[in-house]
Design an enzyme around this catalytic site. Structure first.
Site, PDB file in Angstrom:
ATOM      1  N   SER A 122       1.070  -1.084   0.367  1.00  0.00           N
ATOM      2  CA  SER A 122      -0.299   0.190   0.139  1.00  0.00           C
ATOM      3  C   SER A 122       0.545   1.300  -0.041  1.00  0.00           C
ATOM      4  O   SER A 122       1.888   1.419  -1.035  1.00  0.00           O
ATOM      5  CB  SER A 122      -1.040  -0.281   1.139  1.00  0.00           C
ATOM      6  OG  SER A 122      -2.375   0.923   1.191  1.00  0.00           O
ATOM      7  N   ASP A 238      -9.519  -5.039  -5.240  1.00  0.00           N
ATOM      8  CA  ASP A 238      -8.925  -4.005  -4.089  1.00  0.00           C
ATOM      9  C   ASP A 238     -10.056  -2.891  -3.652  1.00  0.00           C
ATOM     10  O   ASP A 238      -9.525  -1.841  -5.188  1.00  0.00           O
ATOM     11  CB  ASP A 238      -7.436  -3.808  -4.843  1.00  0.00           C
ATOM     12  CG  ASP A 238      -6.924  -2.830  -3.839  1.00  0.00           C
ATOM     13  OD1 ASP A 238      -7.170  -2.149  -2.821  1.00  0.00           O
ATOM     14  OD2 ASP A 238      -5.706  -2.816  -3.175  1.00  0.00           O
ATOM     15  N   HIS A 270      -7.602  -6.248  -0.897  1.00  0.00           N
ATOM     16  CA  HIS A 270      -6.408  -4.870  -0.781  1.00  0.00           C
ATOM     17  C   HIS A 270      -4.889  -5.659  -0.106  1.00  0.00           C
ATOM     18  O   HIS A 270      -4.194  -5.879  -0.609  1.00  0.00           O
ATOM     19  CB  HIS A 270      -6.987  -3.896  -0.340  1.00  0.00           C
ATOM     20  CG  HIS A 270      -5.606  -2.634   0.007  1.00  0.00           C
ATOM     21  ND1 HIS A 270      -5.063  -2.388  -1.528  1.00  0.00           N
ATOM     22  CD2 HIS A 270      -5.166  -2.096   0.854  1.00  0.00           C
ATOM     23  CE1 HIS A 270      -4.052  -0.958  -0.460  1.00  0.00           C
ATOM     24  NE2 HIS A 270      -4.068  -1.446   0.407  1.00  0.00           N
TER      25      HIS A 270
END
Length: 308
Positions: A122, A238, A270
């Protein structure tokens, strides 16, 4: 495998507890990876709801003969002290410790110092090329569910997703709040550093300087000049980063480079775990379901590392 308790930044202002996972059987020095967290305070397992993706990565990769270092994020341990510091940036929060972790690995005789990689998840993926350039000096970079865009663009996209899911009355209220946030973001780069340090933008503690400093070191600048191996992966379900703007954004930027590998995983979220609700409004519920990173993701990362 063996889990060894370690300290990253021992003797500094911000020592951090961590774990070095070493494979049981190795033929000489082993390759290794540094795991770098996404946004927000996180423990060494990057525990999100009932999920621990960094623990999954450490266990899965070590089974494949790869050592893994993970550690508590600085804001997880020292959040109270740091939130009163107007000069907090991703450099202070994340980058310095990732470089310290890489240096820690290089000093361990069991680790192959020429085979140290970074896995950024991320926001950690967004920062990975900068961490590499500012002293990480990795042999390869793995970006999981990252973005080549600026953080404020992602925040606005996520807000728009939520907005589009609301009923008419809530949408009217939320629109005003989002418009106000957008105007704050638009003004960030017009502020001096000192002005930015005294201008809150998200809640009471996240100041404009945090976004300004990160935005002035865009991931794109580091990726453009990168010739070392890069592996970019994302889940198709995601809802925190976009296939079109993020995964395909990387492809548009780097797709013709022989040093870059891309992989999109069906039905993964995600955290690179099976999608449950696939809805940003149900993010908390999604992550309350205890799961593990898909095994194919771990196998692919291990194969890629061992091929470099």
């Amino acid at each position: 495998m063996a889990d060894e308790k370690i300290v990253i930044g021992a003797g500094t202002k911000y020592p951090l507890n961590g774990i070095l996972t070493i494979p049981d059987q190795t033929n000489g020095p082993t390759p290794a990876v540094v795991l770098v967290h996404g946004s927000g305070p996180s423990d060494m397992d990057q525990k999100i709801g009932e999920n621990a993706p960094f623990k999954d990565l450490a266990e899965g990769l070590s089974e494949k003969g790869i050592a893994v270092i993970r550690y508590d994020k600085r804001t997880f341990v020292y959040g109270k002290e740091m939130r009163n510091d107007p000069g907090v940036s991703v450099k202070v929060e994340t980058i310095e410790d990732a470089i310290r972790a890489a240096d820690f690995l290089r000093k361990d005789e069991r680790i192959d110092a020429t085979k140290i990689f970074i896995i950024g998840h991320s926001m950690g993926g967004m920062l990975a090329p900068r961490i590499d350039a500012e002293g990480g000096d990795f042999v390869g970079i793995i970006i999981m569910a990252g973005s080549p865009r600026k953080l404020e663009e992602l925040i606005m996209d996520q807000n728009d997703q939520v907005l589009n899911s609301l009923n008419r009355l809530l949408k009217m209220i939320a629109k005003k709040q989002i418009a106000s946030l957008s105007s704050k973001f638009d003004n960030i780069y017009r502020l001096s550093d000192e002005e930015a340090k005294s201008t809150p933008v998200l809640g009471k503690y996240i100041r404009a300087y945090y976004l300004k400093e990160m935005g002035e070191h865009p991931s794109v600048d580091y990726l453009n000049g990168l010739d070392k191996p890069v592996f970019i992966l994302q889940g198709e379900k995601d809802f925190q980063v976009s296939i079109e703007k993020d995964f395909n954004g990387y492809k548009k930027l780097l797709g013709d480079r022989p040093n870059v590998t891309f992989k999109l995983y069906p039905n993964l979220n995600h955290l690179l775990m099976p999608s449950v609700y696939g809805d940003i409004l149900k993010a908390k519920k999604e992550y309350k379901v205890a799961q593990h990173i898909d095994r194919q993701v771990i196998y692919d990362i291990a194969d890629w590392i061992l091929s470099v």
